[in-house]
Design a protein around this motif. Structure first.
Motif, short mmCIF file in Angstrom:
data_model
loop_
_atom_site.label_atom_id
_atom_site.label_comp_id
_atom_site.label_asym_id
_atom_site.label_seq_id
_atom_site.Cartn_x
_atom_site.Cartn_y
_atom_site.Cartn_z
N UNK A 91 45.58 45.94 39.19
CA UNK A 91 44.11 45.99 39.21
C UNK A 91 43.51 45.60 37.87
N UNK A 92 44.28 45.72 36.81
CA UNK A 92 43.78 45.42 35.48
C UNK A 92 43.82 43.92 35.19
N UNK A 93 44.86 43.23 35.65
CA UNK A 93 45.04 41.83 35.26
C UNK A 93 44.94 40.84 36.42
N UNK A 94 44.66 41.33 37.65
CA UNK A 94 44.53 40.36 38.75
C UNK A 94 43.35 39.43 38.54
N UNK A 95 42.50 39.78 37.58
CA UNK A 95 41.38 38.92 37.22
C UNK A 95 41.88 37.54 36.76
N UNK A 96 43.12 37.51 36.19
CA UNK A 96 43.69 36.24 35.75
C UNK A 96 43.93 35.29 36.89
N UNK A 97 44.35 35.82 38.04
CA UNK A 97 44.53 34.96 39.22
C UNK A 97 43.20 34.66 39.89
N UNK A 98 42.32 35.65 39.95
CA UNK A 98 40.99 35.41 40.53
C UNK A 98 40.31 34.24 39.83
N UNK A 99 40.54 34.12 38.51
CA UNK A 99 39.87 33.08 37.72
C UNK A 99 40.21 31.67 38.18
N UNK A 100 41.36 31.50 38.84
CA UNK A 100 41.76 30.17 39.28
C UNK A 100 40.73 29.55 40.22
N UNK A 101 40.00 30.41 40.96
CA UNK A 101 38.95 29.90 41.87
C UNK A 101 37.59 30.58 41.62
N UNK A 102 37.61 31.84 41.18
CA UNK A 102 36.37 32.59 41.01
C UNK A 102 35.48 31.99 39.93
N UNK A 103 36.06 31.54 38.83
CA UNK A 103 35.26 31.03 37.73
C UNK A 103 34.36 29.86 38.17
#
Length: 430
Positions: A29-41
């Motif tokens: 939950x702390x670092x899944x933001x790194x994968x979300x960034x691949x499309x979320x950004x």
């Protein structure tokens, strides 16, 4: 089988797998933001600098609430407080699915840090209630192995969830946040019924084993009482606490550089999201083995300083090599060095504070080390995003984080020298 061996085996099997599972979920939950960034950004219009700042602002919430959280845990018990931590962070993590822009992103990352504050140092403190000092680096290594394991399993899982793009009108990154938040909330409820606050309350231990463990921990506490510091202010004021926090700062910068930016570093070689997910799991797989073996060697020899120094230097070299990597194989090999070094440094480092702190001073000191040190988790990711926006490359940011790890290695040697002087002074005084 001796009473000690039987007791520690039973305690280990009861507690360690469960707390590893909790940290596994926490780290996803702390670092899944790194994968979300691949499309979320792209969907939200976030630049590298905005994403790096938002990913790192988590640690400001962490910093502000860490020490108060650990004081409360020491007062009310780990069972209720860890449950509170997990339920609130699960709800906030799921809320990321509905973020709309950069300011909402900043706010939720800050709130996630505030909600999760106290979990990691709380568990480190909790382990000091159950495991004598001679077991701690090894036990902490097993607990901390959950972080790289979460990357091993979470990377392909997160990349697969990104493939749910368009399901029920939601983006893949929204589904990733929703699905990966559910276990934290459910496990928070389980904690209330499963965890035991202290050995004295361990009805699941046979009477002779419970009596041995209580006596052993009481004796260790009594031995430390001669030289260890106990009060809240002692935990805040000891210069060694600040030094250890600065050492941890460098290792945290390295750890969250990996957790948040490694997927994008690997993807920069033109790979698909699914391939990135699997390749991102290779370095932490090797790091788990390296960390456990390194921590056991530290416990067996009783040596902490050089086990931290060498590991930090290995990680720094890996970051420098990653910055200059010209192929996928080279960057994965370099990231493997970084993972091994960062992971191996932490267990012997966390075995240090309880050699000179106990009681509330330990609760406050451990929390202070973690909260100040984890600000490195802001500086590292933010610096990489900021430098990348200006140079178009990850190299400058990776060099910067390597410098922080070199500083950690030097400070570790300084702390060791200071500790020897303090021990000599105590010997003369007594």
């Amino acid at each position: 089988m001796s009473l000690e061996r039987a007791t520690m085996r039973r305690v280990s099997w009861r507690l360690v797998p469960f707390i590893c599972l909790l940290y596994f979920i926490a780290f996803i939950d702390r670092v899944n933001i790194g994968f979300a960034a691949l499309t979320m950004n792209k969907d939200l219009g976030l630049t590298s600098a905005v994403f790096g700042f938002g990913a790192g602002i988590f640690f400001f919430g962490y910093f502000l609430f860490e020490v108060p959280s650990n004081i409360v845990l020491d007062k009310v018990g780990a069972r209720l407080w860890i449950a509170r931590v997990m339920i609130t962070w699960g709800l906030i993590s799921g809320a990321f699915a509905f973020v709309k822009g950069e300011y909402g992103f900043y706010a939720l990352r800050f709130l996630l840090g505030a909600a999760e504050a106290g979990f990691f140092p709380g568990i480190i403190l909790y382990l000091t209630y159950w495991f004598p000092a001679r077991y701690r680096a090894g036990v902490v290594s097993l607990f901390m192995a959950a972080a790289p394991v979460s990357v091993i399993i979470g990377s392909p899982l997160s990349s697969a969830l990104l493939g749910m793009e368009g399901t029920l009108g939601l983006h893949g990154w929204q589904w990733m946040f929703i699905i990966e938040a559910i276990p934290a909330t459910l496990l928070g409820i389980v904690v209330v019924f499963y965890m035991t606050d202290r050995p004295e309350k361990a009805t699941w231990l046979p009477e002779d084993q419970r009596a041995w463990l209580v006596a052993e921990m009481n004796e260790e506490h009594a031995q430390k009482a001669v030289v260890a510091k106990h009060g809240i202010m002692a935990g805040m004021a000891d210069s060694r606490v600040l030094a250890l926090a600065l050492i941890y700062f460098g290792t945290s910068a390295g750890l969250y550089t990996l957790g948040i930016w490694a997927p994008q570093i690997i993807k920069s070689f033109g790979l698909s999201t699914l391939v990135v997910g699997f390749l991102n799991g290779v370095p932490p797989t090797i790091a788990v083995i390296a960390m456990i073996l390194w921590a056991r060697h530290s416990d067996r020899t009783g040596e902490r300083t050089w086990h931290v120094v060498i590991a930090c230097l290995v990680a720094a070299v890996g970051l420098l090599l990653a910055g200059g990597a010209a192929s996928t194989l080279a960057v994965v090999a370099a990231l493997t060095l970084v993972n091994c070094g960062i992971s191996a440094a932490k267990p012997p480092l966390w075995a240090m504070p309880t050699t000179f702190l106990s009681g509330q001073a330990a609760a406050v000191g451990i929390a202070a080390i973690n909260s100040i040190g984890n600000l490195g988790g802001f500086i590292g990711p933010w610096a990489i995003g900021w430098i990348k926006d200006r140079t178009g490359s990850f190299a400058g940011g990776l060099i910067f984080v390597a410098g922080l790890l070199l500083l950690s290695a030097i400070l570790t040697l300084v702390v060791a020298r200071s500790g020897r002087r303090a021990a000599a002074a105590d010997a003369v005084a007594h």
